[in-house]
Design an enzyme around this catalytic site. Structure first.
Site, PDB file in Angstrom:
ATOM      1  N   LYS A   1       5.593   0.812   9.488  1.00  0.00           N
ATOM      2  CA  LYS A   1       5.415   2.230   9.791  1.00  0.00           C
ATOM      3  C   LYS A   1       6.730   2.789  10.334  1.00  0.00           C
ATOM      4  O   LYS A   1       7.684   2.057  10.566  1.00  0.00           O
ATOM      5  CB  LYS A   1       4.301   2.449  10.832  1.00  0.00           C
ATOM      6  CG  LYS A   1       2.952   1.845  10.492  1.00  0.00           C
ATOM      7  CD  LYS A   1       2.265   2.517   9.322  1.00  0.00           C
ATOM      8  CE  LYS A   1       0.942   1.835   8.987  1.00  0.00           C
ATOM      9  NZ  LYS A   1       0.323   2.388   7.763  1.00  0.00           N
TER      10      LYS A   1
ATOM     11  N   SER B   1      -2.885   6.752   6.004  1.00  0.00           N
ATOM     12  CA  SER B   1      -2.217   5.725   6.793  1.00  0.00           C
ATOM     13  C   SER B   1      -3.043   5.395   8.033  1.00  0.00           C
ATOM     14  O   SER B   1      -3.398   6.286   8.814  1.00  0.00           O
ATOM     15  CB  SER B   1      -0.823   6.197   7.219  1.00  0.00           C
ATOM     16  OG  SER B   1      -0.231   5.277   8.104  1.00  0.00           O
TER      17      SER B   1
ATOM     18  N   SER C   1       0.899   3.708   2.260  1.00  0.00           N
ATOM     19  CA  SER C   1       0.902   4.400   3.550  1.00  0.00           C
ATOM     20  C   SER C   1       2.276   4.930   3.949  1.00  0.00           C
ATOM     21  O   SER C   1       2.373   5.782   4.829  1.00  0.00           O
ATOM     22  CB  SER C   1       0.380   3.471   4.649  1.00  0.00           C
ATOM     23  OG  SER C   1       1.300   2.439   4.921  1.00  0.00           O
TER      24      SER C   1
ATOM     25  N   SER D   1       0.845  -1.198   0.000  1.00  0.00           N
ATOM     26  CA  SER D   1       0.000   0.000   0.000  1.00  0.00           C
ATOM     27  C   SER D   1       0.880   1.247   0.000  1.00  0.00           C
ATOM     28  O   SER D   1       2.105   1.170   0.136  1.00  0.00           O
ATOM     29  CB  SER D   1      -0.916   0.013   1.231  1.00  0.00           C
ATOM     30  OG  SER D   1      -0.161   0.281   2.414  1.00  0.00           O
TER      31      SER D   1
END
Length: 305
Positions: A146, A253, A91, A89
């Site tokens: 992250k 996100s 994010s 993705s």
């Protein structure tokens, strides 16, 4: 999927290793004894080919003998050293793009067993600015990636698209105040989301300089923020043994703002390198399936920060 593959790899390695060990330590000595008896009696002339045939493993044991070392090496590399991941993705844009393939250093945050994920050896802790892979706290079967923003004891505030941090201060003396994380606008026409030009900012997070994306037309979804008791909306006090993380694509996100903190037991490793990057740019009328790459982004291969 990564967890399922890890468990399957462990089971296959264990199964092939047991079959090989059973044949090597129990059946092979019996075959050797039989060959020795035949040679001692002299009733059968054993040429080298015949002797090898009598000592040969069965087809299952032979295959396990060939496969076990390969599986064992892959298991050790993947469980304790480096594991490949694919970015699914956007994010973590602009740092990581869809189609990037990264290597995660598994031993950065402790050496864990591949099944129960118990820490076997402490090797280090996440630092502010690390790009960390971890098990999603609400569904540990899913891997998330992250950036580490808050360390244990830190106070983190995210308000009006600005990030503020007050570092932990155990002594209570000489503590730093809550300060905005410095950032500077890089451009506003490189990335788009639903037709909206995203602002690219260069953010200075402790010793780590990295870029983030901000959507100026999207409001903060504060009504969905994680409600930590004793704090205001958008304020997060990181508990001991846990970490607060954000995606670099701040308005696209699902991160710690919405589900809280990452326990250190969920940490998988630190993303350190992009080893391949595919692009998937094609027209809407293309007959090719969407999963087929249209090119390779060689300029993206290299280390991460």
């Amino acid at each position: 999927m990564a967890t399922l593959f890890s468990h399957l790899l462990v089971l296959l390695t264990l199964a092939t290793g047991l079959v090989w060990a059973f044949d090597h330590y129990l059946l092979r000595p019996k075959r050797l004894s039989q060959v020795a008896a035949l040679e001692a009696n002299g009733t059968v002339a054993l040429d080298p080919d015949k002797r090898d045939e009598l000592l040969r493993e069965g087809p299952i044991a032979e295959n396990c003998h060939a496969v076990f070392p390969v599986l064992a090496v892959v298991l050790v590399l993947r469980s304790f050293l480096y594991e490949p991941f694919q970015i699914p993705s956007g994010s973590m844009m602009p740092t990581l793009l869809v189609g990037d393939f990264i290597l995660v250093e598994k031993f950065s945050y402790g050496i864990k067993d591949p099944v129960w994920r118990k820490t076997l050896m402490e090797t280090g802790k996440p630092e502010r600015g690390d790009i960390a892979v971890f098990k999603y706290p609400q569904d540990p079967s899913i891997d998330y990636i992250k950036r580490v923003i808050g360390l244990p004891g830190d106070t983190v505030v995210y308000s009006n698209k600005e990030l503020y941090i007050k570092p932990a201060c155990p002594s209570g003396q000489g503590c730093e105040p809550l300060r905005a994380v410095s950032r500077a606008l890089v451009n506003r026409d490189e990335f788009y989301h639903s037709g909206v030009a995203l602002q690219r900012h260069r953010e200075q997070l402790s010793e780590v300089t990295h870029d983030i994306l901000i959507n100026p037309r999207q409001r903060d979804r504060v009504e969905y923020y994680y409600p930590q008791p004793g704090t205001q909306t958008g304020e997060f006090v990181v508990p001991e043994g846990q970490y607060f993380v954000l995606g670099d694509n701040r308005d696209n996100s699902t991160d710690g703002r919405f589900w809280g903190f990452v326990d250190e037991s969920l940490l998988v490793g630190k993303a350190v390198f992009i080893w391949m990057s595919f692009e998937f740019d094609r027209n809407a009328d293309s007959i090719l399936p969407g999963w087929i790459p249209t090119g390779v982004r060689f300029d993206r291969i290299g280390g991460l920060e």
